[in-house]
Design a protein around this motif. Structure first.
Motif, PDB file in Angstrom:
ATOM      1  N   LYS A  45       0.824  -1.200   0.000  1.00 40.20           N
ATOM      2  CA  LYS A  45       0.000   0.000   0.000  1.00 40.20           C
ATOM      3  C   LYS A  45       0.866   1.260   0.000  1.00 40.20           C
ATOM      4  CE  LYS A  45      -3.881   2.147   2.426  1.00 40.20           C
ATOM      5  NZ  LYS A  45      -4.846   2.025   3.557  1.00 40.20           N
ATOM      6  N   LYS A  49       1.350   4.225  -3.049  1.00 39.31           N
ATOM      7  CA  LYS A  49       1.247   5.662  -2.771  1.00 39.31           C
ATOM      8  C   LYS A  49       2.499   6.401  -3.210  1.00 39.31           C
ATOM      9  CE  LYS A  49      -1.931   5.466   1.179  1.00 39.31           C
ATOM     10  NZ  LYS A  49      -2.087   5.759   2.634  1.00 39.31           N
ATOM     11  N   GLU A 158      -6.397   3.922  -3.792  1.00 40.84           N
ATOM     12  CA  GLU A 158      -7.102   2.786  -3.206  1.00 40.84           C
ATOM     13  C   GLU A 158      -7.470   1.738  -4.261  1.00 40.84           C
ATOM     14  OE1 GLU A 158      -7.530   2.086  -0.085  1.00 40.84           O
ATOM     15  OE2 GLU A 158      -6.497   3.921   0.525  1.00 40.84           O
ATOM     16  N   THR A 161      -4.265  -0.076  -5.286  1.00 38.56           N
ATOM     17  CA  THR A 161      -3.828  -0.940  -4.186  1.00 38.56           C
ATOM     18  C   THR A 161      -4.709  -2.183  -4.089  1.00 38.56           C
ATOM     19  OG1 THR A 161      -3.058   0.997  -2.954  1.00 38.56           O
ATOM     20  CG2 THR A 161      -3.399  -1.030  -1.714  1.00 38.56           C
ATOM     21  N   LYS A 162      -6.011  -2.018  -4.265  1.00 42.16           N
ATOM     22  CA  LYS A 162      -6.938  -3.139  -4.166  1.00 42.16           C
ATOM     23  C   LYS A 162      -6.636  -4.209  -5.220  1.00 42.16           C
ATOM     24  CE  LYS A 162     -11.890  -4.153  -3.924  1.00 42.16           C
ATOM     25  NZ  LYS A 162     -13.263  -3.569  -3.997  1.00 42.16           N
TER      26      LYS A 162
END
Length: 212
Positions: A45, A49, A158, A161-162
């Motif tokens: 994660k 970013k 998000e 990352t998912k």
């Protein structure tokens, strides 16, 4: 037919492996940073970013390429082993003499021998399926991570990352398939060896699942 020893040792090995992974899932969910799986999720994660914030698309593609190459090698190996084991199951008429000699407590059974081979082959098919799904998700990430900063894409950190976590989860499951092949291979020599292999695997996983 199977002897009571075969039933007992096989059931005990299944209970040990299942109990450990239930405990691992609980640990990962409630204390994620205490397990390698949870810590890896946190690191991925942060990685996403940082890649997006610093616009390091080239670094992202190189890293994803390495993951994809590893998954490709492991999936190719898994499908070859699975098909090879099936071939053995089709051409072998009975349990080899070596397996009968080492299986001290078991009862010779052609059907049970075929069941062992099919189970081992299914384990490698399971690993193959998860590795190709990991490749699929890694390829998706390779596209969307490079456009995540554009307004038209409507894709945020998000979302990237998912998808990456899904690929990593399938990669982990594929590796578990390889790990399970250790006790399943020993099972060919008898249920007591399945139990020994399961205990050995748990000892190894206790260390692997605590450190990245």
């Amino acid at each position: 037919m199977m002897s009571y020893w075969d039933y007992g040792f096989t059931l005990l090995a299944i209970v040990i492996l299942s109990s450990y992974h239930i405990w691992l899932l609980w640990k990962t969910h409630h204390q994620p940073l205490s397990t390698a799986i949870g810590l890896s999720r946190r690191i991925r994660k942060i990685w996403v970013k940082q890649i997006i914030a610093e616009n390091q698309a080239l670094l992202a593609i190189q890293t994803l390429r390495n993951w994809t190459m590893a998954a490709t090698l492991l999936s190719s190996t898994a499908i070859l082993i699975a098909l090879g084991i099936l071939n053995v199951a089709f051409v072998t008429e009975s349990e080899p003499e070596l397996a009968k000699l080492i299986d001290y407590l078991g009862y010779p059974s052609e059907n049970f021998w075929l069941l062992k081979l099919i189970t081992l082959s299914s384990d490698f098919f399971f690993a193959f399926f998860n590795f190709i799904l990991a490749i699929r998700y890694y390829n998706h990430v390779g596209f969307i991570i490079t456009v995540s900063g554009h307004e038209e894409a409507n894709i945020g950190v998000e979302s990237v990352t998912k998808i990456l976590q899904r690929g990593a989860n399938h990669y982990t499951l594929g590796m578990r398939g390889y790990y399970f092949s250790i006790p399943l291979s020993l099972w060919l020599f008898g249920s007591i060896w399945l139990l020994v292999g399961s205990l050995l695997l748990i000892v190894i996983l206790l260390r692997l699942d605590r450190f990245v």
